[in-house]
Scaffold this active site. Structure first.
Site, PDB file in Angstrom:
ATOM      1  N   HIS A 138      -8.027   6.867  -6.903  1.00 60.98           N
ATOM      2  CA  HIS A 138      -6.562   6.844  -6.993  1.00 60.98           C
ATOM      3  C   HIS A 138      -6.020   7.296  -8.351  1.00 60.98           C
ATOM      4  O   HIS A 138      -5.100   6.680  -8.902  1.00 60.98           O
ATOM      5  CB  HIS A 138      -6.044   5.447  -6.677  1.00 60.98           C
ATOM      6  CG  HIS A 138      -6.279   5.015  -5.241  1.00 60.98           C
ATOM      7  ND1 HIS A 138      -6.388   5.901  -4.206  1.00 60.98           N
ATOM      8  CD2 HIS A 138      -6.432   3.766  -4.690  1.00 60.98           C
ATOM      9  CE1 HIS A 138      -6.578   5.230  -3.069  1.00 60.98           C
ATOM     10  NE2 HIS A 138      -6.623   3.939  -3.336  1.00 60.98           N
ATOM     11  N   HIS A 211       0.680   4.010  -0.993  1.00 65.20           N
ATOM     12  CA  HIS A 211      -0.296   2.958  -0.718  1.00 65.20           C
ATOM     13  C   HIS A 211       0.372   1.656  -0.280  1.00 65.20           C
ATOM     14  O   HIS A 211      -0.035   0.566  -0.694  1.00 65.20           O
ATOM     15  CB  HIS A 211      -1.143   2.738  -1.976  1.00 65.20           C
ATOM     16  CG  HIS A 211      -2.523   2.236  -1.729  1.00 65.20           C
ATOM     17  ND1 HIS A 211      -2.779   0.965  -1.260  1.00 65.20           N
ATOM     18  CD2 HIS A 211      -3.726   2.818  -1.885  1.00 65.20           C
ATOM     19  CE1 HIS A 211      -4.080   0.800  -1.153  1.00 65.20           C
ATOM     20  NE2 HIS A 211      -4.688   1.909  -1.526  1.00 65.20           N
ATOM     21  N   GLU A 342      -2.713   5.650   4.674  1.00 66.90           N
ATOM     22  CA  GLU A 342      -2.434   6.587   3.587  1.00 66.90           C
ATOM     23  C   GLU A 342      -2.643   8.008   4.098  1.00 66.90           C
ATOM     24  O   GLU A 342      -3.766   8.411   4.381  1.00 66.90           O
ATOM     25  CB  GLU A 342      -3.369   6.304   2.413  1.00 66.90           C
ATOM     26  CG  GLU A 342      -3.280   4.895   1.872  1.00 66.90           C
ATOM     27  CD  GLU A 342      -4.591   4.432   1.244  1.00 66.90           C
ATOM     28  OE1 GLU A 342      -5.054   5.071   0.288  1.00 66.90           O
ATOM     29  OE2 GLU A 342      -5.155   3.434   1.723  1.00 66.90           O
TER      30      GLU A 342
HETATM   31  C1  BGC Z   1      -9.247   2.574  -0.559  1.00 59.49           C
HETATM   32  C2  BGC Z   1      -9.950   1.255  -0.698  1.00 59.49           C
HETATM   33  C3  BGC Z   1      -9.516   0.621  -1.969  1.00 59.49           C
HETATM   34  C4  BGC Z   1      -8.044   0.466  -1.948  1.00 59.49           C
HETATM   35  C5  BGC Z   1      -7.591  -0.018  -3.289  1.00 59.49           C
HETATM   36  C6  BGC Z   1      -7.785   2.304  -0.510  1.00 59.49           C
HETATM   37  O1  BGC Z   1      -7.100   3.511  -0.430  1.00 59.49           O
HETATM   38  O2  BGC Z   1      -9.659   3.286   0.566  1.00 59.49           O
HETATM   39  O3  BGC Z   1     -11.341   1.443  -0.702  1.00 59.49           O
HETATM   40  O4  BGC Z   1     -10.143  -0.601  -2.159  1.00 59.49           O
HETATM   41  O5  BGC Z   1      -7.402   1.672  -1.695  1.00 59.49           O
HETATM   42  O6  BGC Z   1      -6.641  -0.897  -3.174  1.00 59.49           O
END
Ligand code: BGC
Length: 377
Positions: A138, A211, A342
């Site tokens: 991310h 998210h 997402e």
């Molecule tokens: C991921 C997860 C991760 C989370 C973080 C998601 O987009 O796929 O693996 O733990 O984001 O909050």
């Protein structure tokens, strides 16, 4: 289309409003225009942070923070005329500064994982900040979810907020100055539309997403395993133990990953070690703007339709939520309290030449649209 003059006029008005607000140290709110309110929300990184409230004709209300472009709140009606908040979140900035796992965040420069935090582009090796074991997740240690965005309000009739951010060349290891614009619009059809645009001066991977963690009942203590879900995807990308795709595109048919017909999320989840945290390969393939998923909760009567032009959807059932964070209503956020959908390109695409490309080049414009639409059954 908005005229340049109208945008400028709104920006001037808005800047004047901002200057007023920054004079004050205590929280203060003001109506910027019909359907948009701005609240002084504190400070991050030495910069003032604002919280914008978008309200539509149906009384649906979405709040967005200039810190992280975070959707902090999404309040909508249920089938009995009650109202509740359908996303995880906090009422104060301090909650977000404690680094919850991307609640409501605007994620970038690259949503999801890049293996070992590295990739090669045009013959050059790039090393990213790693923040998820050996992988980059991310956007890195300080992704787009942890920076303060500049805001402006267009003179549209529909409430709409535009956020901009310049991600500098080398930030978190990524090449190129990336100019990013994200526009949030709340329509009277109960759609939260998110439009992402970016340009760069050097080739770079880009994969922007939102998210938000949804629980359509509004009650996180109930969890989401009883929600039903349809994902219009005949395949998904299996992952290794660090959640990096193996490269295989695997058919969902006959597996727990088959959501092509709506089914309760809890039905097969026990057959998926750790729970769902996978990228689904959408049948629309990123070639068209399409309805790609429908989440439903029969008790509240709410459904959430997801529309996107992206090729993938990360379906994440909040597996790592562990009660460490408390929702705005004081309830513990436990495993499976809420889920994320997402819209995205596939994880680790910069290292997977067979996946659709995520490379943005100078002279090109990254542009994608995702809509989350609330429908009452
Ligand atoms: C991921 C997860 C991760 C989370 C973080 C998601 O987009 O796929 O693996 O733990 O984001 O909050």
């Amino acid at each position: 289309m908005k005229s340049a003059g109208a945008i400028l006029a709104a920006a001037v008005l808005f800047t004047a409003a901002c200057n007023n607000a920054t004079d004050k140290t205590e929280a203060s709110s003001q109506t910027i225009k019909a359907g948009i309110m701005k609240t002084d929300w504190g400070e991050a990184d030495g910069q003032r942070v604002s919280l914008f409230t978008l309200t539509n004709a149906k009384g649906t209300e979405v709040k967005i923070s200039t810190y992280g472009g975070i959707v902090t709140s999404f309040v909508t009606a249920d089938k009995s005329g009650g109202k509740s908040n359908i996303v995880l979140g906090f009422d104060s900035l301090s909650g977000y500064l404690a680094k919850p796992p991307y609640f409501g965040a605007l994620v970038g420069r690259y949503g999801n994982r890049i293996a070992d935090g590295k990739f090669t582009l045009d013959g050059k090796d790039y090393h990213l900040a790693t923040n998820n074991g050996k992988n980059a997740l991310h956007g890195g240690l300080k992704g787009f979810d942890k920076v303060v965005w500049a805001a402006s309000v267009a003179s549209d009739t529909v409430p709409s907020l535009t956020l901009t951010y310049l991600s500098k060349d080398g930030e978190e290891g990524y090449p190129g100055n990336l100019n990013v614009t994200v526009q949030y619009t709340l329509t009277d059809d109960n759609e939260l539309k998110i439009e992402y645009t970016a340009t760069t001066d050097k080739a770079t991977p880009v994969n922007l997403t939102n998210h938000s963690y949804f629980n359509l009942s509004g009650d996180v203590s109930k969890g989401i395993l009883g929600h039903s879900l349809m994902i219009d995807a005949d395949a998904y990308t299996p992952v290794d133990t660090t959640l990096i795709p193996t490269g295989e595109i695997k058919a969902v048919k006959g597996s727990p990953f088959d959501f092509t017909t709506a089914k309760p999320i809890g039905r097969d989840i026990d057959s998926v070690p750790g729970g769902y945290d996978h990228n689904f390969v959408l049948n629309s393939k990123g070639n068209q703007f399409a309805k790609v998923a429908v989440l439903s909760d029969s008790t509240s009567g709410r459904s959430l339709e997801v529309y996107t032009d992206q090729p993938g959807l990360q379906f994440y059932t909040g597996n790592f939520l562990d009660g460490k964070f408390t929702n705005r209503d004081g309830k513990a956020i436990n495993q499976h309290a809420a889920l994320c959908m997402e819209t995205q390109h596939f994880p680790d695409s910069p290292n997977k030449p067979a996946f659709p490309s995520t490379i943005l080049k100078p002279g090109e414009t990254y542009h994608t649209v995702t809509v989350y639409k609330i429908v009452l059954q």
